[in-house]
Design a protein around this motif. Sequence first.
Motif, mmCIF file in Angstrom:
data_model
loop_
_atom_site.group_PDB
_atom_site.id
_atom_site.type_symbol
_atom_site.label_atom_id
_atom_site.label_comp_id
_atom_site.label_asym_id
_atom_site.label_seq_id
_atom_site.Cartn_x
_atom_site.Cartn_y
_atom_site.Cartn_z
ATOM 1 N N CYS A 214 9.512 3.832 4.835
ATOM 2 C CA CYS A 214 8.203 4.483 4.821
ATOM 3 C C CYS A 214 8.138 5.499 5.962
ATOM 4 O O CYS A 214 8.603 5.228 7.065
ATOM 5 C CB CYS A 214 7.119 3.420 5.000
ATOM 6 N N CYS B 278 5.249 7.086 7.018
ATOM 7 C CA CYS B 278 3.851 7.287 7.437
ATOM 8 C C CYS B 278 3.753 7.786 8.880
ATOM 9 O O CYS B 278 2.897 8.603 9.197
ATOM 10 C CB CYS B 278 3.076 5.971 7.358
ATOM 11 N N MET C 184 9.729 8.083 -0.479
ATOM 12 C CA MET C 184 9.008 7.085 -1.273
ATOM 13 C C MET C 184 7.834 7.668 -2.044
ATOM 14 O O MET C 184 7.332 7.061 -2.986
ATOM 15 C CB MET C 184 8.467 5.986 -0.361
ATOM 16 N N CYS D 293 5.995 4.470 -3.642
ATOM 17 C CA CYS D 293 4.676 4.391 -3.002
ATOM 18 C C CYS D 293 3.668 5.239 -3.779
ATOM 19 O O CYS D 293 3.761 6.464 -3.808
ATOM 20 C CB CYS D 293 4.809 4.893 -1.568
ATOM 21 N N THR D 294 2.752 4.570 -4.457
ATOM 22 C CA THR D 294 1.761 5.262 -5.287
ATOM 23 C C THR D 294 0.362 4.725 -4.969
ATOM 24 O O THR D 294 0.241 3.667 -4.350
ATOM 25 C CB THR D 294 2.036 5.009 -6.784
ATOM 26 N N ASN E 103 0.030 1.250 -6.040
ATOM 27 C CA ASN E 103 0.925 0.316 -5.378
ATOM 28 C C ASN E 103 1.403 0.912 -4.051
ATOM 29 O O ASN E 103 2.564 1.272 -3.895
ATOM 30 C CB ASN E 103 2.116 0.013 -6.306
ATOM 31 N N PRO E 104 0.480 1.029 -3.082
ATOM 32 C CA PRO E 104 0.828 1.727 -1.852
ATOM 33 C C PRO E 104 1.763 0.916 -0.947
ATOM 34 O O PRO E 104 1.630 -0.301 -0.869
ATOM 35 C CB PRO E 104 -0.529 1.918 -1.162
ATOM 36 N N VAL E 105 2.710 1.599 -0.329
ATOM 37 C CA VAL E 105 3.600 0.942 0.630
ATOM 38 C C VAL E 105 3.077 1.188 2.044
ATOM 39 O O VAL E 105 2.965 0.268 2.850
ATOM 40 C CB VAL E 105 5.044 1.480 0.509
ATOM 41 N N GLY E 106 2.744 2.433 2.321
ATOM 42 C CA GLY E 106 2.305 2.792 3.674
ATOM 43 C C GLY E 106 0.799 2.990 3.743
ATOM 44 O O GLY E 106 0.142 3.221 2.723
ATOM 45 N N MET F 41 -1.141 5.959 2.143
ATOM 46 C CA MET F 41 -1.370 5.989 0.699
ATOM 47 C C MET F 41 -2.548 5.097 0.314
ATOM 48 O O MET F 41 -3.031 5.131 -0.813
ATOM 49 C CB MET F 41 -0.093 5.539 -0.030
ATOM 50 N N CYS G 147 -1.343 10.998 2.277
ATOM 51 C CA CYS G 147 -0.519 10.759 1.078
ATOM 52 C C CYS G 147 -1.407 10.510 -0.136
ATOM 53 O O CYS G 147 -1.139 11.010 -1.225
ATOM 54 C CB CYS G 147 0.407 9.569 1.296
ATOM 55 N N ARG G 148 -2.463 9.739 0.066
ATOM 56 C CA ARG G 148 -3.362 9.423 -1.050
ATOM 57 C C ARG G 148 -4.031 10.699 -1.560
ATOM 58 O O ARG G 148 -4.125 10.923 -2.766
ATOM 59 C CB ARG G 148 -4.394 8.408 -0.571
#
Lengths: 77, 360
Positions: free
Chosen positions: B312, B314, B329, B334-335, B338-341, B344, B351-352
């Motif tokens: 990640c 971030c 990612m 990473c979406t 289904n966020p990883v950082g 998001m 990112c979001r």
Amino acid sequence: MCLAIPARIVHLEGNSAKVDFGEGVLRDVNVTLVDAKIGTYVLVHAGYAIQMVDEKDALETLALWKEILEAEEKQDS
Amino acid sequence: MINKNEFRSPELARKIAQKIGKLAPKDEAVKFCHVCGTHEWTITHFGLRSFLPKNVEVIAGPGCPVCIVPAAEIDEAVQLAEEGVVVTCFGDLLRVPGSQMSLLEAKAAGADVRVVYSVSDAVEIAANERDKDFTFFAVGFETTAPSTAVEVLGKPPQNFSFLVSHRLIPPAMELLLGLGDLNISGFIAPGHVSAIIGLKPYELFPRVYRMPTVVAGFEPIDVLLGIYMLLKQSKEGVAKLENEYTRIVKWEGNPKALEAIHKAFEVIAGNWRGIGRLPDSALKLREKFENYDARQKFNVHVEKGKDILLGCECHLVIIGRINPNECPMFMKVCTPSNPVGACMVSSEGTCRVWAKTRAK
């Protein structure tokens, strides 16, 4: 998260106000942090009025900017 | 009445964009940095970057208060929830990853975690349910801290406490300048933080760092004018502190709000996810309110957490070193669903915002 939206104070009772965000529904807002008056606009963040909105300034700023941009345009041409 | 459409006028926007095009330097690149999730939203949502010449770049700094809450403080909230304290918080916080789990995962496992719109709602719920302990996870920059302060000073019920994770913006801006290699040519300062703190805290940027700084509002016209004002300063070779958002931001800020913050909190060093420890950048309840300090009341102290997962990036997005789509990612692993950082997770994470409006 620092999203804040202007709203007009419709009803005032102590530190609690009912405000209109322009959508017709009145919401309760805490006005401890501002000098609230009925009819004025406040900036609302997470249920609290955090600042007064200077309505006159907003309109004047827009008019002023338009003037500046037009003046510069004339200079350029 | 103020018509917000005036501040969204395409005609005026085009005029300002033309000016920006004329003002932009011909032979060098300029990079302006904002530090507010709402600015990123306006810029991305309205496609303002497409209005700018190629050599005028606007990057997003650490402007999302949810994204920079360190995992250790999420862990503290999760621990409180697991111990039976009802944790109340803003919705943005639910999915922010902790070291082991997020608050949403804690809730799924049976903990009582409740989303509130306002800290005052949390206090009201606690007053109605006296048989339980409640805490409010107080996250946010200077815009949000005054509302927490009002409730601290307002003698909340005995079963209420605060898990304070408020952070202050000017120290983060100073950090960005210290990084040096970001090559920032100017700051777009955050309008609603400034509604509270006023202009004075930014004085050092032009004076000490020779960094043009303009406080701007959040409508497209506001942001474009902010960029225009910064370019003008660059062209004239000056570094000044200017205010585009005069309808909201006064020189002195909001004195009542500042007084409330001062009465309720002291300023301490704080950890920022992806950044590390910054001096004088966090708020802590004053000693006389320690009965309301969740960390004291329930003896919850997590020193270290797992801030960034392997892969990640971030930590690079948060300081504006890379754009979201430069993270391997982004929109793959990473979406938004289904966020990883952390970037998001929050609707204001860079990112979001990019994922929602320009996924590529």
